[in-house]
Design a protein around this motif. Structure first.
Motif, PDB file in Angstrom:
ATOM      1  N   TYR A  26      -2.782   9.523   3.012  1.00 35.34           N
ATOM      2  CA  TYR A  26      -2.680   8.398   3.955  1.00 35.34           C
ATOM      3  C   TYR A  26      -3.274   8.698   5.323  1.00 35.34           C
ATOM      4  N   LEU A  27      -3.783   9.876   5.552  1.00 38.62           N
ATOM      5  CA  LEU A  27      -4.430  10.163   6.833  1.00 38.62           C
ATOM      6  C   LEU A  27      -5.608  11.098   6.593  1.00 38.62           C
ATOM      7  N   ALA A  48       0.819  -1.217   0.000  1.00 35.08           N
ATOM      8  CA  ALA A  48       0.000   0.000   0.000  1.00 35.08           C
ATOM      9  C   ALA A  48       0.853   1.266   0.000  1.00 35.08           C
ATOM     10  N   LEU A  49       2.129   1.151   0.337  1.00 39.93           N
ATOM     11  CA  LEU A  49       3.015   2.318   0.345  1.00 39.93           C
ATOM     12  C   LEU A  49       3.649   2.590  -1.017  1.00 39.93           C
ATOM     13  N   LEU A  50       3.441   1.720  -1.989  1.00 41.94           N
ATOM     14  CA  LEU A  50       4.064   1.902  -3.302  1.00 41.94           C
ATOM     15  C   LEU A  50       3.702   3.228  -3.981  1.00 41.94           C
ATOM     16  N   ASN A 101      -9.812   7.639   8.032  1.00 40.60           N
ATOM     17  CA  ASN A 101      -8.859   7.005   8.943  1.00 40.60           C
ATOM     18  C   ASN A 101      -9.140   7.388  10.391  1.00 40.60           C
ATOM     19  N   MET A 102      -9.540   8.633  10.605  1.00 46.11           N
ATOM     20  CA  MET A 102      -9.874   9.072  11.963  1.00 46.11           C
ATOM     21  C   MET A 102     -11.112   8.350  12.489  1.00 46.11           C
ATOM     22  N   GLY A 118      -3.403   3.667   1.164  1.00 46.93           N
ATOM     23  CA  GLY A 118      -2.998   3.231  -0.162  1.00 46.93           C
ATOM     24  C   GLY A 118      -4.152   3.257  -1.148  1.00 46.93           C
ATOM     25  N   GLY A 119      -5.328   2.892  -0.685  1.00 46.08           N
ATOM     26  CA  GLY A 119      -6.510   2.954  -1.553  1.00 46.08           C
ATOM     27  C   GLY A 119      -6.865   4.375  -1.945  1.00 46.08           C
ATOM     28  N   PHE A 120      -6.804   5.292  -0.987  1.00 44.75           N
ATOM     29  CA  PHE A 120      -7.106   6.694  -1.287  1.00 44.75           C
ATOM     30  C   PHE A 120      -6.061   7.272  -2.247  1.00 44.75           C
ATOM     31  N   ALA A 121      -4.793   6.867  -2.091  1.00 41.35           N
ATOM     32  CA  ALA A 121      -3.742   7.352  -2.989  1.00 41.35           C
ATOM     33  C   ALA A 121      -3.961   6.831  -4.409  1.00 41.35           C
TER      34      ALA A 121
END
Length: 594
Positions: free
Chosen positions: A82-83, A60-62, A87-88, A442-445
């Motif tokens: 990523y935040l 997911a960090l790719l 996520n909150m 990762g999905g949001f990115a």
């Protein structure tokens, strides 16, 4: 040759990591466009996720590496993804779940409900399914399954032991039946023995041995029948717990990760969506659907493992001695928990208050408290805000009732220190699944990169011919596709990969994006057929002595049931709730927030 193949198999992860990006390299080289470069990154991540050659959160960090190097997005813009608010919401919901688990409040609720339901086979199965689904709405599906299966095992072991004692008593009663006749026959036998020749004595002894063998054979057959019966029932109970945990997780926005991914993707791709997916709106849609799925799942598992003997399964006659003994064991387990402590009452109060605030923040039919107090100038307060606020109380409220004279003295007369708070960071650090936050990010990115590169628009235009198919048929077909895909991949990765594509397709063929995104999100949770599909399945497979075919036969029908029920829901009350008959104004453009 076999040795080389075995060596390649053992090193398959390293081979996939190295070979896959090289094999895909012609795509961005032959087609030097931003869409192709983004497609290269998404395909690479999809293959890494499906094969799990690297840990899912590492994959997911790719985007942090690939998107800046390929000129798709700036590094700072990628990192921001990523935040997000979702996520909150995830962190706040998990903090509540950790507090509930830490103080064993979930176990108290489970035992209490089971004591009320009773111990008839079908009612017992129904009780475990209801409790598992209710708990998984608020705590993780894996934790629910891991807690409920030992309780189910203890109940079944007690029922089995009680039935064995009852069978033994029945045999003894049959042997001791009509003692006067036994005495007379014994005296007659003694008289005959005196008159018999030695050969007759041998025949008499052989007859007695034959009688004992028949008795032993009857007892052994009863034991084998009992073992088979409870082995079958253990399989059914294990499957009902893990399946109902997965079903219950779909009912709330924080119940399972794909639900949060949906909210995050909708907010990311359609920033002006007027908070169409929030806790209240999702619950109104998903809870009736979960209840419907649970009812059909119960009927199917009842048919497979118990049959449809209504009198035997649901009989309302007086409790037998076996059920009373099983009830006594369950009551003993419940009594071990003692009375509810101040900490449990505090956690329960915060939990109920959080749910109430979520439902009343933006109910839809009237202005919620957030609109009246904070959101007049825009959507400032979200469900994530409420979740973090309430979860912070766990670190503020003490775990014991405050007293005017302190907390008492110890044996030496010294003043006892103040008690710890309901939660401390060490407990949270050990139990918080931090990797899910990276998966969400990762999905949001990926969604952001698809928008920035124009890949989403290209995919949507390529799928434009689907406009000739009725929307309900598209929803049904895509749900089946996602439900099949999620059997071999994690539901998080499946949802992350499919939702941006589905959103672009919906905009291109001019249907409401939620018409396809919601059914596919629920379908991603319908991984019932394989032990590796979800953690609850794996736990039940190891615990219930199941075979793969046991899970396949039961899970295949449940997959069909889940797909049909969610499509029924989206075309009935979901159609009205989200106004799916019209294309919303926020779906006309997918321009992201700066």
């Amino acid at each position: 040759m076999a040795r080389w193949l075995k060596c390649l198999w053992y090193h398959r992860n390293y081979i996939i990591i190295v070979v896959t990006p090289i094999a895909l390299l012609p795509l961005p080289l032959i087609i030097p466009t931003s869409e192709a470069r983004c497609g290269y990154a998404i395909i690479l991540m999809a293959l890494y996720w499906c094969t799990e050659c690297m840990p899912l959160p590492v994959t997911a960090l790719l985007p942090v590496v690939l998107f800046p190097m390929m000129g798709i997005m700036k590094a700072a813009d990628v990192s921001i993804e990523y935040l997000k608010d979702s996520n909150m919401l995830f962190i706040g919901g998990l903090l509540v779940a950790i507090a509930v688990e830490y103080w064993s409040l979930h176990k108290r609720i489970a035992l209490r409900v089971l004591l009320v339901v009773g111990f008839r086979p079908a009612l017992l199965m129904l009780g475990f399914m209801v409790v598992s689904s209710l708990l998984s709405m608020w705590i993780s599906n894996s934790a629910t399954t891991a807690m409920m299966l030992p309780i189910a095992q203890a109940v079944l072991e007690q029922l089995k032991a009680t039935e064995a004692l009852a069978d033994q008593r029945d045999l003894q009663a049959a042997a001791e039946e009509n003692p006067a006749f036994e005495l007379e026959s014994r005296q007659t036998k003694e008289e005959k023995v005196e008159e018999k020749r030695p050969d007759d004595n041998v025949q008499l002894e052989e007859g007695e041995d034959d009688h004992e063998r028949r008795a032993d054979s009857l007892q052994e057959s009863q034991r084998k029948a009992r073992e088979g019966k409870y082995q079958h029932l253990t399989k059914g109970m294990s499957l009902c717990v893990c399946y109902s945990a997965s079903i219950g997780g779909t009912a709330t926005l924080t119940g399972t990760t794909p639900n949060l991914i949906l909210k995050g993707q909708v907010d990311e791709l359609f920033p002006g969506n007027d908070d169409v997916i929030n806790f209240a709106s999702w619950f109104v849609f998903a809870f009736p659907n979960a209840v419907l799925m649970l009812v059909f799942a119960f009927l199917w598992l009842q048919f497979v493992f118990l049959g449809f003997n209504v009198k035997k399964s649901f009989g309302c006659c007086l409790k037998s001695s076996r059920e009373k003994e099983a009830y006594a064991v369950m009551r003993q387990e419940y009594n071990k928990l003692g009375r509810m402590t101040f900490a449990e009452w505090a956690v329960l109060t915060i939990f109920v208050l959080l749910i109430g605030l979520w439902f009343t923040r933006e109910p839809g039919f009237i202005d919620g408290w957030a609109t009246v107090l904070f959101n007049k100038g825009g959507p400032f307060v979200s469900d994530g805000t409420v979740a973090i606020l309430m979860s912070m109380l766990f670190f503020v409220i003490p775990s014991q009732m405050p007293r005017s004279g302190g907390y008492g003295n110890d044996s030496e007369g010294k003043l006892v220190k103040a008690p710890p708070a309901l939660l401390n960071w060490q407990v949270v650090h050990e139990r918080m699944p931090w990797h899910i936050i990276l998966l969400l990010g990762g999905g949001f990115a990926l969604a952001a990169g698809s928008e920035e590169s124009g890949l989403s628009k290209w995919l949507g235009e390529s799928l434009a011919p689907l406009q000739q198919i009725p929307p309900y048929a598209i929803s049904l077909l895509l749900s089946m596709l996602v439900a099949t895909f999620t059997e071999c991949s994690s539901n998080t990765a499946t949802t992350t990969l499919f939702l941006p594509i589905l959103a672009s397709m919906a905009v291109a063929i001019k249907i409401h994006p939620l018409y396809v995104m919601i059914p596919c999100t629920v379908a991603a949770n319908l991984a019932f057929m394989l032990p590796v599909a979800t953690p609850p399945n794996a736990i039940a497979f190891a615990f219930g002595k199941l075979k793969v075919m046991d899970m396949v036969k039961s899970g295949f029908v449940l997959n069909i049931i889940g797909i049909l029920t969610v499509n029924l829901a989206i075309n009935t009350w979901g159609h009205t709730l989200f106004d799916l008959g019209t294309i919303p104004h926020w779906a006309n453009s997918t321009k992201r927030k700066p």
